[in-house]
Enzyme design. Structure first.
Site, mmCIF file in Angstrom:
data_model
loop_
_atom_site.group_PDB
_atom_site.id
_atom_site.type_symbol
_atom_site.label_atom_id
_atom_site.label_comp_id
_atom_site.label_asym_id
_atom_site.label_seq_id
_atom_site.Cartn_x
_atom_site.Cartn_y
_atom_site.Cartn_z
ATOM 1 N N GLU A 60 4.182 21.141 -60.720
ATOM 2 C CA GLU A 60 3.749 20.015 -61.546
ATOM 3 C C GLU A 60 4.222 18.678 -61.010
ATOM 4 O O GLU A 60 3.473 17.684 -61.017
ATOM 5 C CB GLU A 60 4.236 20.199 -62.990
ATOM 6 N N ILE A 87 5.403 19.589 -68.696
ATOM 7 C CA ILE A 87 5.455 18.225 -68.169
ATOM 8 C C ILE A 87 6.884 17.746 -67.931
ATOM 9 O O ILE A 87 7.094 16.730 -67.274
ATOM 10 C CB ILE A 87 4.685 17.261 -69.096
ATOM 11 N N HIS A 129 4.245 26.209 -74.545
ATOM 12 C CA HIS A 129 2.807 25.997 -74.475
ATOM 13 C C HIS A 129 2.275 25.167 -75.648
ATOM 14 O O HIS A 129 1.124 24.757 -75.629
ATOM 15 C CB HIS A 129 2.058 27.337 -74.457
#
Length: 328
Positions: A60, A87, A129
């Site tokens: 990421e 993130i 999630h």
């Protein structure tokens, strides 16, 4: 006009913007041949090829770092993070790099990039999630944060995000991806970033929400109105910038406010809105501003998540509570 779900509206908009501007490209994990974990990018690689629909490694921070470099050099990357909980790996690239480029270069450089990420609970996903992490980015000056709740808003706001000269975090409520269909204009249009939507006007109590929490909030409004309450419902659409004028105007009219969001309560966006009302409309309110939120814990396991996220019953209860607390 065409009936679309939110995920269809996002796919349609990405295609439309890529057709309009060859500098727009997308990148992320499994977005190419697989079409994305939710199929938001389904079929785009067949039209635009691997140079504009870029499958990346499972990294990421590298995805966002690459997007920052592309944006500074004149491209308009749209990067996908598969779930918002992932993130955390990218915080340096977003908060310390992308968000600061305009400030750091005294306006000589900017980063016109969009980061798309699904979030929200109620769909029984594993850990990391479902988290709602918008407050982390509200606190990171230099990046805009958009959170649509309808297919039409998703289309208009995503077009505006791609056109924005600075970095935008575009958070998509995954439980609303296919929850409803509505007529959406096929032609390109933009919804102003930072402009809230007054979904319905009312005179007794202002209800403020956004993104995933709008679904239960709308159910609560319907039940409350059946019980005689006149509710003004505001969908913020954008967390940064925040439409303070819409909030203050509404609270000055109704004198009561309840804020609903899925994120944890402490230091959340609801706390910021409550502080703004306190600073700018204190003498117009007749009861404390109340919040209906997730609890101050990590997002729970799937078996109990419906008890954790704001429900219609919890919202109705707090609206009745603020009514009981009113001085007039």
């Amino acid at each position: 006009m065409t009936e679309m779900t939110m995920i269809e509206a996002i796919n349609f908009t990405l295609r439309q913007e890529m057709e309009e501007d060859e500098n727009v490209l997308i990148l992320g994990e499994d977005i190419g041949r697989n079409g994305g974990v939710f199929r938001a990018t389904d079929g785009l690689i067949d039209t635009f090829g691997e140079r504009r629909v870029v499958d990346t490694p499972l990294a990421e921070s590298a995805i966002i770092g690459t997007a920052v470099g592309m944006a500074v050099r004149g491209l308009k990357p749209v990067a996908e993070i598969q779930f918002l909980g992932f993130i955390y790996e990218t915080m340096d690239q977003i908060a310390a790099q992308a968000a600061r480029i305009r400030f750091r270069s005294a306006g000589n450089y900017h980063a016109p990039m969009v980061i798309r990420a699904p979030y929200s609970g109620g769909v029984k996903t594993p850990e990391l999630h479902s988290d709602s992490l918008e407050a982390l980015f509200m606190h990171s000056a230099g990046i805009k944060v958009i959170m649509p709740s309808t297919p039409r808003d998703a289309k208009g706001l995503l077009s505006a995000a791609i056109a924005d000269p600075d970095p935008v975090l575009f958070l998509e409520p995954m439980k609303l991806y296919r929850a409803l269909r509505e007529n959406v204009e096929e032609k390109r249009f933009k919804i102003e970033v930072g402009k809230a939507n007054v979904v319905k006007e009312g005179s007794d109590i202002t209800l403020i929400s956004w993104g995933a929490a709008m679904a239960e909030t709308k159910k609560a409004v319907q039940m409350l109105e059946e019980n005689g309450y006149s509710i003004e419902l505001i969908d913020l659409r954008t967390i940064v910038p925040l439409d303070e004028e819409a909030i203050i105007d509404s609270v000055m009219k109704t004198s009561r406010c309840v804020i609903v969001h899925e994120a944890v309560k402490s230091a959340g966006v609801g706390a910021e809105i409550s502080a703004i009302i306190n600073e700018k409309a204190l003498f117009y309110i007749s009861a404390p501003v109340l919040r209906v939120t997730g609890y101050d814990s990590p997002y729970p396991v799937a078996t109990v998540e419906n008890d954790w996220i704001p429900s219609m019953d919890r919202i109705v209860r707090e609206v009745k509570h603020v009514w009981e607390l009113s001085l007039d």
